[in-house]
Design a protein around this motif. Structure first.
Motif, PDB file in Angstrom:
ATOM      1  N   PHE A 271       7.152 -49.800  19.338  1.00  0.00           N
ATOM      2  CA  PHE A 271       8.375 -49.651  18.552  1.00  0.00           C
ATOM      3  C   PHE A 271       9.430 -48.925  19.392  1.00  0.00           C
ATOM      4  O   PHE A 271       9.269 -47.763  19.726  1.00  0.00           O
ATOM      5  N   MET A 272      10.480 -49.636  19.728  1.00  0.00           N
ATOM      6  CA  MET A 272      11.582 -49.112  20.542  1.00  0.00           C
ATOM      7  C   MET A 272      11.112 -48.553  21.884  1.00  0.00           C
ATOM      8  O   MET A 272      11.615 -47.534  22.360  1.00  0.00           O
ATOM      9  N   CYS A 273      10.140 -49.201  22.459  1.00  0.00           N
ATOM     10  CA  CYS A 273       9.555 -48.702  23.711  1.00  0.00           C
ATOM     11  C   CYS A 273      10.252 -49.247  24.956  1.00  0.00           C
ATOM     12  O   CYS A 273      10.098 -48.699  26.048  1.00  0.00           O
ATOM     13  N   HIS A 278      10.668 -41.423  26.592  1.00  0.00           N
ATOM     14  CA  HIS A 278       9.645 -40.567  25.954  1.00  0.00           C
ATOM     15  C   HIS A 278       8.834 -41.436  24.994  1.00  0.00           C
ATOM     16  O   HIS A 278       9.394 -42.027  24.078  1.00  0.00           O
ATOM     17  N   ILE A 279       7.530 -41.495  25.227  1.00  0.00           N
ATOM     18  CA  ILE A 279       6.666 -42.289  24.348  1.00  0.00           C
ATOM     19  C   ILE A 279       5.894 -41.348  23.425  1.00  0.00           C
ATOM     20  O   ILE A 279       5.402 -40.295  23.851  1.00  0.00           O
ATOM     21  N   ILE A 280       5.828 -41.736  22.176  1.00  0.00           N
ATOM     22  CA  ILE A 280       4.963 -41.015  21.233  1.00  0.00           C
ATOM     23  C   ILE A 280       3.746 -41.901  20.992  1.00  0.00           C
ATOM     24  O   ILE A 280       3.891 -43.094  20.708  1.00  0.00           O
ATOM     25  N   PHE A 281       2.555 -41.328  21.131  1.00  0.00           N
ATOM     26  CA  PHE A 281       1.321 -42.064  20.853  1.00  0.00           C
ATOM     27  C   PHE A 281       0.752 -41.513  19.549  1.00  0.00           C
ATOM     28  O   PHE A 281       0.427 -40.327  19.462  1.00  0.00           O
ATOM     29  N   SER A 286      -0.179 -40.330  11.037  1.00  0.00           N
ATOM     30  CA  SER A 286       0.694 -39.682  12.030  1.00  0.00           C
ATOM     31  C   SER A 286       1.690 -40.663  12.640  1.00  0.00           C
ATOM     32  O   SER A 286       2.776 -40.262  13.076  1.00  0.00           O
ATOM     33  N   ALA A 287       1.318 -41.950  12.672  1.00  0.00           N
ATOM     34  CA  ALA A 287       2.235 -42.951  13.226  1.00  0.00           C
ATOM     35  C   ALA A 287       3.442 -43.135  12.309  1.00  0.00           C
ATOM     36  O   ALA A 287       4.545 -43.441  12.770  1.00  0.00           O
ATOM     37  N   LEU A 307       4.267 -45.826  20.550  1.00  0.00           N
ATOM     38  CA  LEU A 307       3.146 -46.708  20.886  1.00  0.00           C
ATOM     39  C   LEU A 307       2.070 -46.447  19.833  1.00  0.00           C
ATOM     40  O   LEU A 307       1.472 -45.368  19.795  1.00  0.00           O
ATOM     41  N   LYS A 308       1.895 -47.428  18.945  1.00  0.00           N
ATOM     42  CA  LYS A 308       0.956 -47.242  17.829  1.00  0.00           C
ATOM     43  C   LYS A 308      -0.259 -48.157  18.008  1.00  0.00           C
ATOM     44  O   LYS A 308      -0.131 -49.372  17.935  1.00  0.00           O
TER      45      LYS A 308
END
Lengths: 376, 180
Positions: A271-273, A278-281, A286-287, A307-308
């Protein structure tokens, strides 16, 4: 007239039960436990009306055994539980990997070791799912984060179980299991439903554990093929063996079933990667918070992306590795002191900074906390 | 448009059911995005519990409420615990059958004798949660009354329809009175 998807307002656990029916599940055995009980409640009502059977067992150990037995008899089978029940299922789960019995195990994660916090969410059974049962073994575990995904990933769990002849775990959590939102229920035929491959060869030629193929065909008990089922290392007919060659071949084949099919099994959502620095895993509940955090950060001009993973095992190493060489940092968000963060660090291999934000007080992590972690 | 609505009360009062019904009506009848979640302790009855409903035109990700637009409290304990983190313009509705100590200033506060009135009209407080829906929807104008009432009726056995309709309409009347 063209049929339209029906819009239903469903609880996450209801969606698992509905997804199980869609996938052709005909058997449920379980022992009720918060926050998973609604799955059993729904299937107790729905399975008998859909040509299936529901049984409440005396405990989780026997429930797992019953699910394996039903699957050996040719029926797609499900059990649902939470952490404390999962601990009990592990022994028979290992039996399922060894005897190569397809089935689906749902763990709606709650907080804490032991009985912990029944009505609070947790995401700390990640390593238990991977390594809870002893010995080298394969593992497929899926992590839905919406009510629709509770449905679609349940269907996928059954498909993967049948395709690779092994138990598949769904790791949901209290928030996703108990929350309600509307889904458009897929029509029959819209989602792929995979059926078990059964042998058609002569009875005396059947090898239930044929090491010359990755996934041997599986006969249902009562179909006419006779074979032996055991948790001991076995030969190609299922009888216990001490042959080093056969033991080795079988062990390696179990692992390869999953390893060699990474692309088929591992699903992640980006999503918007694309231009993210900055990537959120994050997975599961939590996603959801992380997605809001990404949207808020973007408004502030911070190039964040989510990144889910929909598959947490096998771990999405390749995707993480790819981002690790492009982005400044990966922030891991989890309701655990640190289980998936270790895997992310391993996959990133020191090529980017790894940040970690967690909570283990029975409350979810808010989008604001995640934004601060990314910006900090 | 987005509403963050928090129902709070004691386990057994039906506040989670009220939240589910409101969210379902918003999602199915009004065609909005709606998410309902809850928080409660290990006990089946008693204790403070809350049900949260988010209704929005946009996608709803984080399912919990950070600062509510509307808080409904049916008990004192629930009011003390959950009538917090409010938006400046928030609406607070307390059932003054059981909530006696509450702040009267700072927000739009409505004290409505929900449980007592339902008990007086129907002889039992069992439909107080349905009356609460009538109160909230009349004060906050979230959707057409008929949509919500349809969902209420379709979620219970037929024999409950009459009392639930009475309770819902009572809620509307009670709300009108306090808004005068």
């Amino acid at each position: 007239m063209e049929k339209k998807r029906e819009r239903k307002f469903l609880q996450g656990n209801d969606a698992v039960a509905l997804g199980a029916l869609y996938a052709g599940c005909k058997f449920y055995a379980g022992y009720p436990i918060t926050p998973s009980t609604e799955v059993a409640e729904r299937l107790a009502a729905w399975l008998p009306k859909n040509g299936g059977r529901f049984i409440q067992m005396e405990d989780e150990i026997s429930a797992m055994a019953a699910v394996i037995g039903a699957s050996l008899a040719g029926k797609k089978s499900l059990t649902a539980t939470s952490g404390p029940g999962m601990s009990l299922k592990l022994e028979n789960l290992g039996y399922g990997y060894m005897a190569e019995v397809p089935c689906v195990v749902l763990n709606v994660m709650r907080g804490g070791p032991s009985t912990g916090t029944p009505t609070g969410p947790g995401q700390a059974d990640i390593m238990q799912a991977r390594w809870g049962t002893h010995g080298d073994h394969p593992c497929i575990a899926l992590t839905p984060s919406t009510v629709y995904e509770q449905f679609s990933q349940t269907v996928r769990a059954f498909n993967l179980a049948e395709k690779y002849r092994m138990p598949v775990i769904i790791l949901s959590d209290e928030i996703i299991g108990h929350m309600r939102e509307a889904i458009e229920v897929p029509l029959e035929g819209e989602l792929e439903v995979i059926e078990r491959e059964k042998p058609a060869c002569a009875i005396d030629e059947y090898k239930p554990y044929d090491n010359s193929v990755l996934v041997p065909k599986m006969a249902s008990f009562g179909q006419g093929y006779r074979y032996h089922v055991t948790g001991l290392n076995h030969d190609e007919y299922g009888f216990p063996t001490n042959s080093a060659k056969l033991i080795g071949l079988q062990e390696e084949r179990l692992i390869k079933k999953v390893e060699e099919n990474y692309d088929d099994i591992v699903q992640v959502e980006h999503f918007m990667c694309e231009d993210a620095e900055h990537i959120i895993f994050a997975f599961g509940s939590s996603a959801r918070a992380s997605k809001d955090a990404v949207l808020n950060l973007r408004k502030k001009g911070v190039k964040a992306g989510l990144l889910k993973p929909l598959t947490i095992w096998p771990f999405p190493d390749r995707e993480i590795s790819e981002y690790a060489s492009k982005v400044k940092d990966i922030t891991v968000v989890e309701l655990s002191v640190g289980q998936s963060v270790r895997e992310v660090s391993r996959a990133a291999g020191g090529r980017c900074n790894i940040k970690h934000i967690y909570k283990v007080d029975s409350k979810p992590i808010s989008p604001v906390d995640i934004e601060k972690a990314v910006e900090g | 448009m987005r509403y963050d609505i928090r129902f709070s009360g004691s386990g057994g009062q039906g506040i989670i059911t009220a939240g589910i019904l409101l969210a379902q009506a918003a999602a199915i009848k009004a065609g909005k995005n709606a998410v309902q979640s809850q928080s409660y302790g290990p006990e089946a009855r008693g204790g403070a519990s809350k049900a949260e409903v988010i209704i929005s035109d946009d996608e709803i990700n984080y399912p919990k409420i950070i600062s509510p637009d509307i808080v409904i409290s049916l008990t004192q304990e629930a009011y003390n615990k959950y009538a917090v983190d409010l938006k400046d313009e928030a609406v607070i509705i307390v059932d003054n059958t059981l909530v006696h100590e509450y702040k009267q200033d700072g927000h739009k506060v409505y004290a409505v004798p929900i449980t007592a009135s339902v008990k007086e009209l129907l002889g039992s407080a069992v439909s107080a949660n349905i009356a609460t829906l009538g109160v909230v929807n009349e004060i906050c104008k979230i959707m057409e009354h008929q949509w919500l009432l349809d969902v209420v009726i379709s979620n219970f056995p037929e024999r409950a329809a009459e009392n639930n309709t009475k309770a819902y309409n009572l809620g509307i009347d009670l709300a009108k009175k306090v808004m005068e």
